[in-house]
Design an enzyme around this catalytic site. Structure first.
Site, PDB file in Angstrom:
ATOM      1  N   HIS A 126       0.888  -1.170   0.000  1.00 31.97           N
ATOM      2  CA  HIS A 126       0.000   0.000   0.000  1.00 31.97           C
ATOM      3  C   HIS A 126       0.928   1.223   0.000  1.00 31.97           C
ATOM      4  O   HIS A 126       2.028   1.161   0.576  1.00 31.97           O
ATOM      5  CB  HIS A 126      -0.823   0.117   1.284  1.00 31.97           C
ATOM      6  CG  HIS A 126      -1.734  -1.036   1.584  1.00 31.97           C
ATOM      7  ND1 HIS A 126      -1.309  -2.180   2.197  1.00 31.97           N
ATOM      8  CD2 HIS A 126      -3.070  -1.180   1.423  1.00 31.97           C
ATOM      9  CE1 HIS A 126      -2.340  -2.991   2.370  1.00 31.97           C
ATOM     10  NE2 HIS A 126      -3.428  -2.421   1.917  1.00 31.97           N
ATOM     11  N   ASP A 128       2.318   1.861   3.344  1.00 29.78           N
ATOM     12  CA  ASP A 128       3.319   0.936   3.897  1.00 29.78           C
ATOM     13  C   ASP A 128       4.724   1.426   3.585  1.00 29.78           C
ATOM     14  O   ASP A 128       5.680   1.060   4.266  1.00 29.78           O
ATOM     15  CB  ASP A 128       3.216  -0.455   3.257  1.00 29.78           C
ATOM     16  CG  ASP A 128       1.835  -1.044   3.349  1.00 29.78           C
ATOM     17  OD1 ASP A 128       1.124  -0.730   4.308  1.00 29.78           O
ATOM     18  OD2 ASP A 128       1.472  -1.825   2.434  1.00 29.78           O
TER      19      ASP A 128
HETATM   20  C1  XUL Z   1      -7.445  -6.599   4.634  1.00 28.27           C
HETATM   21  C2  XUL Z   1      -6.681  -7.020   3.449  1.00 28.27           C
HETATM   22  C3  XUL Z   1      -5.817  -5.964   2.809  1.00 28.27           C
HETATM   23  C4  XUL Z   1      -5.748  -6.067   1.327  1.00 28.27           C
HETATM   24  C5  XUL Z   1      -5.028  -4.925   0.664  1.00 28.27           C
HETATM   25  O1  XUL Z   1      -8.276  -7.584   5.139  1.00 28.27           O
HETATM   26  O2  XUL Z   1      -6.730  -8.162   3.049  1.00 28.27           O
HETATM   27  O3  XUL Z   1      -4.561  -6.040   3.365  1.00 28.27           O
HETATM   28  O4  XUL Z   1      -5.132  -7.256   0.932  1.00 28.27           O
HETATM   29  O5  XUL Z   1      -5.567  -3.699   0.959  1.00 28.27           O
END
Ligand code: XUL
Ligand code: CO
Length: 439
Positions: free
Chosen positions: A101, A104
């Site tokens: 993300h 992150d």
């Molecule tokens: C949350 C989840 C996230 C997604 C990416 O449950 O799975 O980490 O994978 O936003």
């Protein structure tokens, strides 16, 4: 001095090994059904769990030290230390992909401009690190759920300012994904749902989410992104109800808004079980609709009602997952370990052992799924189960040429329909045990 200097490069030692820092089943070069394990299982590291999460939960602070030698966390020096640690980690485990993300990678600044500048700086650093390695980006995404501004969602927010902020983050996250050569871009609708229908215009919110996705596709294609966009279904948590409830619901949404050509699904095991399905079920739904894109490989705890994001260890589940994936002709994406160590497993060694567990569980799943397919008894049974449709009448039904009158006539002529053949579930479950444990 490296962060993981006391931890070795992880070798494959085979099933007899008792070495906790060795693979027992994941043998990257081993060929199964014509492809190497490495090709079948494109493992990825989730930046958020592995490099950021310290084990904070609702009742206590973190237990794991993820400073990776930086003096202060939440700084650009720490962001770079995470890159160094991540690349050493992936290299030592033979992992060739990562997922991230925006949030992150760098700490969010007070202004978008400064956050974007930080993202430019860190993606330059990552690009330089990638050179000379075979490490690549599997997918990127924007965190549109942590900051308080997203309390009512991003695409589903009631605030046009928040909606624009989300658009800005998606635009930048797409830029970063393209810069890092990512093959996918994920939308996990973290808070795209509702707490109560009393304050919610569901149609309005879903239309807005679709518009945001359409804009993302248009922008992504304009900057040369050729990969897949993915929706990652999840039924609830953090919201009481999330619109991307499961694979079937998400496919309906994508088709309704004409997004199904650009989007596929990223199926997460623990999300499928939260929706009341098996992991295999959601993979099957995605596969039969031509929408199987990528996988978030983890497992939940069926006694707990939330997303525990555990490293996969249940080989029965990984086998049935790999069975679906093999039958679908493989994944366009990969297997991202959206998984974290349990809070009391807080050492660097635990980080390695979590991935070794997950990679070995999927390797074993691949071996057993291939054995199930080669054994052939399950496929043969399913094929024969529908054999009554191979006759003239059945073929007419299958090709859509039959009429109700014609079928009614055939039924009257027959008098009464005999009972269909037995489902033989117990026999088939025995076949699975036999393939697993038989000689
Ligand atoms: C949350 C989840 C996230 C997604 C990416 O449950 O799975 O980490 O994978 O936003
Ligand atoms: Co996930």
């Amino acid at each position: 001095m490296s962060v993981f200097q006391n931890l070795p490069r992880i070798p494959y030692e085979g099933p007899k090994s008792k070495n906790p820092l060795a693979f027992k089943y994941y043998d990257a070069g081993r060929v199964i059904l014509g492809k190497t394990m490495k090709e079948h299982l494109r493992f990825a590291m989730a930046w958020w769990h592995n490099l950021s999460a310290t084990g904070v939960d609702m009742f206590g602070s973190g237990t794991a030290d993820k400073a990776f030698g930086a003096e202060k966390t939440g700084t650009m020096a720490h962001a770079r230390a995470k890159v160094d640690a991540g690349f050493e980690f992936m290299d030592k485990l033979g992992i060739e992909y990562f997922c991230f993300h925006d949030a992150d990678l760098v700490p969010e600044a007070d202004t978008l401009e400064e956050t974007n500048r930080r993202l430019d700086e860190i993606t330059d650093y990552i690009t330089a690190k990638m050179k000379g390695t075979s490490i690549k980006c599997l997918w990127g995404t924007a965190n549109l759920f942590s900051n308080p501004r997203y309390m009512n969602g991003a695409g589903s927010s009631n605030s046009v300012d928040v909606y624009c902020h989300a658009a800005a983050q998606i635009k930048k996250a797409l830029d970063c994904t393209v810069k890092l050569g990512g093959i996918g871009y994920v939308f996990w609708g973290g808070r795209e749902g509702y707490e109560t229908l009393l304050n919610t215009d569901m149609k309005f919110e879903q239309e807005n989410i679709a518009s945001l996705m359409k804009m993302a596709v248009k922008y992504g294609r304009s900057i040369g992104f050729e990969g897949d966009f993915f929706i990652e279904p999840k039924p609830k948590e953090p919201m009481k109800h999330q619109y991307d409830f499961d694979a079937a619901t998400s496919i309906g949404f994508l088709r309704q808004y004409g997004l199904d050509k650009d989007f596929k699904l990223n199926i997460e095991a623990n999300h499928a079980t939260l929706a009341g399905h098996t992991f295999q079920h959601d993979l099957r739904v995605a596969a039969i609709n031509g929408m199987l894109g990528s996988v978030d490989a983890n497992q939940g705890d069926l006694l707990l009602g939330w997303d525990t994001d555990q490293f996969p260890s249940n080989v029965y589940e990984t086998t049935m997952a790999m069975y679906e994936i093999l039958k679908a002709g493989g994944l366009r994406g990969g297997l991202n370990f959206d998984a974290k160590n349990r809070r009391p497993s807080y050492t660097h060694e635990d980080m390695f052992e979590g991935f070794i567990l997950g990679m070995d569980s999927f390797a074993l799943g691949l071996i057993k799924a291939a054995a199930l397919i080669e054994d052939g008894r399950i496929d043969e049974f399913v094929r024969d189960r529908y054999a009554s449709f191979s006759g003239e009448l059945g073929q007419k039904i299958r090709s859509g040429k039959a009429t109700l009158e014609e079928l009614a006539g055939a039924a009257v002529k027959k008098g009464s329909a005999p009972l269909p053949g037995s489902g033989r579930q117990e026999y088939l479950e025995g076949v699975i045990n036999d393939v697993f444990f038989g000689g």
